[in-house]
Design a protein around this motif. Structure first.
Motif, PDB file in Angstrom:
ATOM      1  N   VAL A 135      28.074  86.592  72.681  1.00  0.00           N
ATOM      2  CA  VAL A 135      27.349  85.764  71.683  1.00  0.00           C
ATOM      3  C   VAL A 135      25.947  85.600  72.216  1.00  0.00           C
ATOM      4  O   VAL A 135      26.068  84.699  73.464  1.00  0.00           O
ATOM      5  CB  VAL A 135      28.110  84.617  71.153  1.00  0.00           C
ATOM      6  N   ALA A 136      24.841  85.762  71.527  1.00  0.00           N
ATOM      7  CA  ALA A 136      23.700  85.530  72.288  1.00  0.00           C
ATOM      8  C   ALA A 136      23.536  83.915  72.485  1.00  0.00           C
ATOM      9  O   ALA A 136      23.589  83.123  71.706  1.00  0.00           O
ATOM     10  CB  ALA A 136      22.517  85.974  71.092  1.00  0.00           C
ATOM     11  N   CYS A 137      22.801  83.753  73.699  1.00  0.00           N
ATOM     12  CA  CYS A 137      22.170  82.674  73.828  1.00  0.00           C
ATOM     13  C   CYS A 137      20.921  82.318  72.893  1.00  0.00           C
ATOM     14  O   CYS A 137      20.188  83.456  72.297  1.00  0.00           O
ATOM     15  CB  CYS A 137      21.462  82.485  75.260  1.00  0.00           C
ATOM     16  N   VAL A 283      31.891  79.852  67.909  1.00  0.00           N
ATOM     17  CA  VAL A 283      30.992  79.551  67.232  1.00  0.00           C
ATOM     18  C   VAL A 283      29.959  80.471  67.268  1.00  0.00           C
ATOM     19  O   VAL A 283      29.599  81.131  68.359  1.00  0.00           O
ATOM     20  CB  VAL A 283      30.392  78.030  67.488  1.00  0.00           C
ATOM     21  N   ILE A 284      29.652  81.359  66.112  1.00  0.00           N
ATOM     22  CA  ILE A 284      28.458  82.403  66.024  1.00  0.00           C
ATOM     23  C   ILE A 284      27.419  81.830  65.187  1.00  0.00           C
ATOM     24  O   ILE A 284      27.377  81.644  64.055  1.00  0.00           O
ATOM     25  CB  ILE A 284      29.015  83.554  65.306  1.00  0.00           C
ATOM     26  N   PRO A 285      26.351  81.326  65.935  1.00  0.00           N
ATOM     27  CA  PRO A 285      25.213  80.754  65.550  1.00  0.00           C
ATOM     28  C   PRO A 285      24.533  81.893  64.470  1.00  0.00           C
ATOM     29  O   PRO A 285      24.497  82.929  64.369  1.00  0.00           O
ATOM     30  CB  PRO A 285      24.239  80.540  66.577  1.00  0.00           C
ATOM     31  N   TYR A 287      21.505  82.879  64.776  1.00  0.00           N
ATOM     32  CA  TYR A 287      20.642  83.921  65.283  1.00  0.00           C
ATOM     33  C   TYR A 287      21.493  84.972  65.830  1.00  0.00           C
ATOM     34  O   TYR A 287      20.884  85.965  66.354  1.00  0.00           O
ATOM     35  CB  TYR A 287      19.701  83.151  66.030  1.00  0.00           C
ATOM     36  N   ALA A 288      22.779  84.992  65.943  1.00  0.00           N
ATOM     37  CA  ALA A 288      23.674  85.602  66.896  1.00  0.00           C
ATOM     38  C   ALA A 288      24.277  86.635  66.069  1.00  0.00           C
ATOM     39  O   ALA A 288      24.801  86.234  64.736  1.00  0.00           O
ATOM     40  CB  ALA A 288      24.255  84.927  67.928  1.00  0.00           C
ATOM     41  N   THR A 289      25.030  87.674  66.480  1.00  0.00           N
ATOM     42  CA  THR A 289      26.230  88.522  66.078  1.00  0.00           C
ATOM     43  C   THR A 289      27.353  88.557  66.974  1.00  0.00           C
ATOM     44  O   THR A 289      27.264  88.107  67.987  1.00  0.00           O
ATOM     45  CB  THR A 289      25.519  90.001  65.724  1.00  0.00           C
ATOM     46  N   ASN A 290      28.493  89.013  66.293  1.00  0.00           N
ATOM     47  CA  ASN A 290      29.597  88.849  66.834  1.00  0.00           C
ATOM     48  C   ASN A 290      30.089  90.378  67.339  1.00  0.00           C
ATOM     49  O   ASN A 290      30.186  91.163  66.517  1.00  0.00           O
ATOM     50  CB  ASN A 290      30.633  88.511  65.956  1.00  0.00           C
ATOM     51  N   ASN A 291      30.215  90.545  68.799  1.00  0.00           N
ATOM     52  CA  ASN A 291      30.660  92.203  68.734  1.00  0.00           C
ATOM     53  C   ASN A 291      31.962  92.261  69.286  1.00  0.00           C
ATOM     54  O   ASN A 291      32.486  93.143  69.707  1.00  0.00           O
ATOM     55  CB  ASN A 291      29.739  92.328  70.009  1.00  0.00           C
TER      56      ASN A 291
END
Length: 378
Positions: A135-137, A283-285, A287-291
């Motif tokens: 999950v992206a910073c 938590v997936i914000p 701005y982010a995706t779930n891989n």
């Protein structure tokens, strides 16, 4: 029904791994930079659009290459999250850097960008954000801060294959990035990793470091008439048999990712009621995706996590906890500047990772979910 055994992880063979390893052996070249290494490089550069990549024997090696490329020297400071694997910090410690640990955020094990500026000094050389669980910073403020203070950004994207930040691939945003293909990751080769070079000022030197400090790659392309020792380096490149295994996985990345995301969403849907009890789910914000790399819970206390793990193991289900905060580690505690990092310590004490692998059946997952719900509701 109580299953015989549900491990935390099980490596997945997608189909052609053994055939490609045999093909590599029969080709007569099983050392590094063979036909399968080139196929993997081409996939990441041509299909996924990374500027330049180099397979490595591990993500650790890729991080160590990054430390060399940005010329870390004794006395330089590198900002690293406290809640991460030891390699994130150790790669820079090996070059003499002082590690300045950043705390996680309240909502995620990822570092909190808002606290970073206070950690920067005239000796700061780099920031190393870790994309926990793929999950992206929040990369925009990190990159803006790096530009303002003339710092390098090295993304630790070990868990972040096929994940994105505002439509950009993780590992393509910082100056450099490191990926892992360890057997616990989405795409695997047993051990294995990759350096992504996004700032092309590092491209030529990266090849030299990769080839033991020689310009051997240039020689084989016909760019020089002989090769010699020209820089630092080590044997960072993997055997082509490792690349052969990886190539079989990359051929099936779509199927692997679809299945892993399916497993992730089944966990989330079943265990969402626990949030009302104060148990934190991933938590997936926006701005982010779930891989679909992992699924974790954050329990309310260390005692609760210990009891939950013991309860699941009693039923032949094997979850694991994750990192212990590096700032409190036996090796680095005396070198840490003494700041309390409460969120990192909380994740160290309370985070538990649930079994997660391609062949985890729906029935076994339902069994795990029910055990956890019964633990909290019973």
């Amino acid at each position: 029904m109580n299953p015989a055994y549900i491990p935390f992880n099980k490596p997945y063979l997608s189909g052609n791994e053994l055939r490609y390893i045999e093909e590599a052996v029969r080709s007569g070249k099983i050392s590094g930079d063979g036909i399968f290494t080139k196929r993997c490089h081409n996939f990441f550069e041509q299909e996924l659009g990374f500027k330049k990549v180099l397979l490595t024997t591990s993500c650790t090696d890729a991080l160590e290459m990054a430390a060399l490329l940005i010329d870390i020297q004794p006395g330089d400071e590198v900002i690293v999250p406290a809640y991460t694997f030891v390699s994130t910090a150790n790669a820079f410690v090996l070059r003499g850097a002082t590690i300045v640990f950043a705390d996680s955020s309240a909502l995620s094990p990822n570092l909190d960008p808002d606290q970073l500026e206070a950690l920067i000094t005239p000796r700061t050389k780099a920031i190393v954000p870790v994309h926990y669980a793929g999950v992206a910073c929040n990369m925009d403020p990190i990159m803006a801060l790096a530009r303002r203070h003339n710092l390098f950004v090295v993304e630790d994207a070990a868990q972040a294959i096929d994940s994105y930040y505002k439509g950009r691939k993780l590992g393509s945003i910082g100056h450099l990035a490191a990926f892992s293909f360890h057997e616990t990751k989405n795409i695997i080769s047993g051990e294995g990793g990759m350096l992504a070079v996004n700032d092309l000022q590092f491209a030529e030197r990266a090849e030299i470091l990769w080839e033991k400090g020689t310009n051997r790659s240039s020689f084989f392309r016909g760019e020089v008439d002989k090769y010699s020792w020209v820089d630092y380096g080590s044997s960072f490149l993997p055997s082509d048999m490792i690349a052969a295994f990886l190539w079989a996985q990359l051929e099936n990345i779509g199927d692997i990712q679809q299945r892993r995301k399916h497993i992730w969403h089944r966990y989330y849907e079943a265990l969402s009621p626990l949030q009302a009890m104060g148990v934190q789910l991933p938590v997936i914000p926006d701005y982010a995706t779930n891989n679909g790399h992992m699924f974790h819970l954050v329990c309310r206390s260390l005692a609760e996590r210990t009891a939950l793990i013991e309860r699941l193991k009693a039923e032949n289900v094997h979850p694991v906890f994750h990192y212990l905060s590096l700032h409190a580690s036996p090796f680095y505690a005396a070198k840490h500047d003494g700041r309390v990092l409460p969120h990192a310590d909380h994740y160290s004490d309370c985070l538990v990772r649930l079994p997660f692998y391609y062949e985890l059946t729906d029935a076994n997952q339902e069994f795990i979910n029910q055990l956890i719900l019964d633990f909290y509701q019973g």
